[in-house]
Scaffold this active site. Structure first.
Site, short mmCIF file in Angstrom:
data_model
loop_
_atom_site.label_atom_id
_atom_site.label_comp_id
_atom_site.label_asym_id
_atom_site.label_seq_id
_atom_site.Cartn_x
_atom_site.Cartn_y
_atom_site.Cartn_z
N ASP A 123 -3.78 0.30 140.60
CA ASP A 123 -4.80 0.97 141.28
C ASP A 123 -5.96 0.03 140.66
O ASP A 123 -6.43 0.35 139.43
CB ASP A 123 -4.76 2.59 140.83
CG ASP A 123 -6.02 3.03 141.65
OD1 ASP A 123 -7.13 2.56 142.28
OD2 ASP A 123 -6.16 4.38 141.43
N GLU A 171 -3.71 -0.33 145.10
CA GLU A 171 -4.35 0.92 145.46
C GLU A 171 -5.83 0.46 145.28
O GLU A 171 -6.15 -0.23 144.48
CB GLU A 171 -4.13 2.30 144.79
CG GLU A 171 -4.87 3.44 145.14
CD GLU A 171 -4.25 4.81 144.35
OE1 GLU A 171 -5.18 5.59 144.26
OE2 GLU A 171 -3.25 4.57 143.86
N GLU A 189 -8.43 7.70 148.88
CA GLU A 189 -8.90 8.98 148.14
C GLU A 189 -10.51 8.89 148.27
O GLU A 189 -10.90 10.31 147.81
CB GLU A 189 -8.45 8.79 146.74
CG GLU A 189 -9.22 7.68 145.99
CD GLU A 189 -8.84 7.54 144.37
OE1 GLU A 189 -9.46 7.99 143.65
OE2 GLU A 189 -7.59 7.09 144.34
#
Length: 422
Positions: A239, A265, A292
């Site tokens: 990420d 990510e 997100e």
């Protein structure tokens, strides 16, 4: 009919920055919740929140108060998504993105928590058993009906009724697949990363995520540490938390590919749909995952239309609560992209477990490629904390959205007068 008689909002902040919990390439702050309570006359209290990172709470709390008149005096069934997102004077600050949208999410999460409590059902069950027509009526199809029509949504939800009880029985026995992020925060030293990875593996986790986006040599070294601990068969996700440019992301993933990442990510700016598409094309078969901090359902629509992601991540608090999450889940099902909810923040695990279970039961109807994020932080402050076993979420049973903070936790961590901040 139960009416909402008042709205109260609390600025709740947990001092996570000192230990490096939650640290990544961009963020290092105090996990915080703009926490909303909707009181009723003689009935339950609806609770909901949006997740922020410290001083941002001051702004989202003010936005909640500015939107409160749209819900006070109404029943939870009477509150509509567009009542809040189309506020004539506040919409200009978005539209449908940022602080106002997150405040809308906090309020609507509380509204739907109240609905579930009044029905005596956990949120996943309320949604899974809801008639198709009512679920479709709660979705705002404006600006996404070129990709998902009400008829498309109804067909997906009707199809999801088949085998629902069998899927629920499977979850009750096996739990929902998960991965942990708690091993690899960017602010942790190497020895802590190794120790936490070893501990997580012993506890049954077979999918783990690390933060990247620091100096690339550090990222490569830390990835080797984790891969060495989990072996070749467990999943390792990475990420970057939006820190890279597009070309930088492609170059860095060429270096990190040696550790066999399952996904990368947020490799670049969350609004750069075409940039994500370039990264996905360049790094395949590594998957690109994002969502997100996607501002709204329209960004998700574009990511899917552009074939820019192989994993779609939803967040329970970034967008306008349950109604907009419904749109996102339905879009993912329409495009055949698995959903792996984001849960790296205070209370997010508690919320997204309901969304993932509902998605499996009624929308996506598959566990292939599905995992819910798990972080081992702050669950002790919730009345109905998330439960896991052998790296899998267990089905929540209490009525509501699992969003109730303990009164003593509010008193201790409310800013600036709570005991933790005095």
């Amino acid at each position: 009919m139960t009416k909402i008689k008042s709205l109260r909002v609390h600025d709740v902040r947990f001092p996570t920055a000192a230990a490096g919990d939650g640290s990544d390439a961009i963020n290092r702050g105090d996990y915080s919740a703009t926490y909303v309570e909707l009181a009723t006359e003689g009935g339950p209290t609806g609770t909901g929140f949006t997740f922020t990172n410290g001083r941002g709470n001051e702004i989202t709390c003010a936005a909640v108060e500015a939107l409160a008149h749209h819900v006070v005096g109404r029943s939870p069934e009477e509150v509509r998504l567009r009542d809040l997102t189309a506020d004539v004077q506040l919409r200009w600050l978005g539209p449908e993105k940022g602080v106002i949208h997150m405040a809308t999410g906090a309020i609507l999460n509380a509204v739907w928590d109240l609905r579930a409590k009044l029905a005596g059902k956990p949120m996943w069950q309320l949604l899974a058993e809801m008639p198709t027509a009512e679920l479709v009526a709660r979705v705002d199809f404006r600006h996404i009906d070129d990709a998902l029509t009400p008829e498309d949504a109804a067909a997906i939800l009707d199809k999801g009724r088949a085998g629902l009880e069998d899927r629920l029985a499977q979850l009750r026995v096996e739990g929902f697949p998960s991965y942990t992020t708690s091993v690899g925060w960017l602010g942790y030293p190497d020895d802590k990363v190794r120790a936490l990875t070893r501990e997580a593996y012993a506890q049954g986790w077979r999918a783990m995520k690390m933060k990247v986006g620091g100096p690339i040599e550090d990222d490569v070294r830390r990835a080797r540490i984790i891969r060495d601990e989990i072996g070749p068969d467990a999943l390792l996700m990475m990420d970057a938390n939006q820190v890279w440019g597009v070309d930088e992301a492609i170059a860095n993933m060429a270096r990190l590919a040696e550790s066999d990442p399952y996904w990368i990510e947020e490799p670049t700016h969350p609004d750069d749909v075409l940039g994500h598409a370039r990264v996905q094309q360049a790094v395949a078969p590594i998957r690109v995952a994002t969502g997100e901090v996607a501002a709204n359902r329209v960004i998700f629509k574009q990511l899917l239309q552009a074939d820019a992601i192989r994993v779609m991540q939803i967040d329970a608090c970034r967008v306008a609560g349950i109604p907009e999450v419904l749109a996102e889940l339905l879009l993912a099902a329409k495009f055949g992209v698995p959903v792996c909810p984001h849960a790296g923040g205070v209370g997010l695990c508690e919320l997204v477990q309901h969304l993932a279970i509902f998605d499996f039961l009624r929308v996506g109807t598959s566990l292939d490629g599905r995992m819910v994020e798990y972080v081992d932080h702050l669950h002790e402050h919730f009345e109905d904390p998330v439960r896991t076993r052998d790296g899998r979420y267990l089905v929540p049973e209490q009525p509501g959205y699992s969003s109730d903070l303990k009164p003593e936790s509010i008193a201790e961590f409310r800013f600036p007068d709570g005991r933790a901040w005095k």
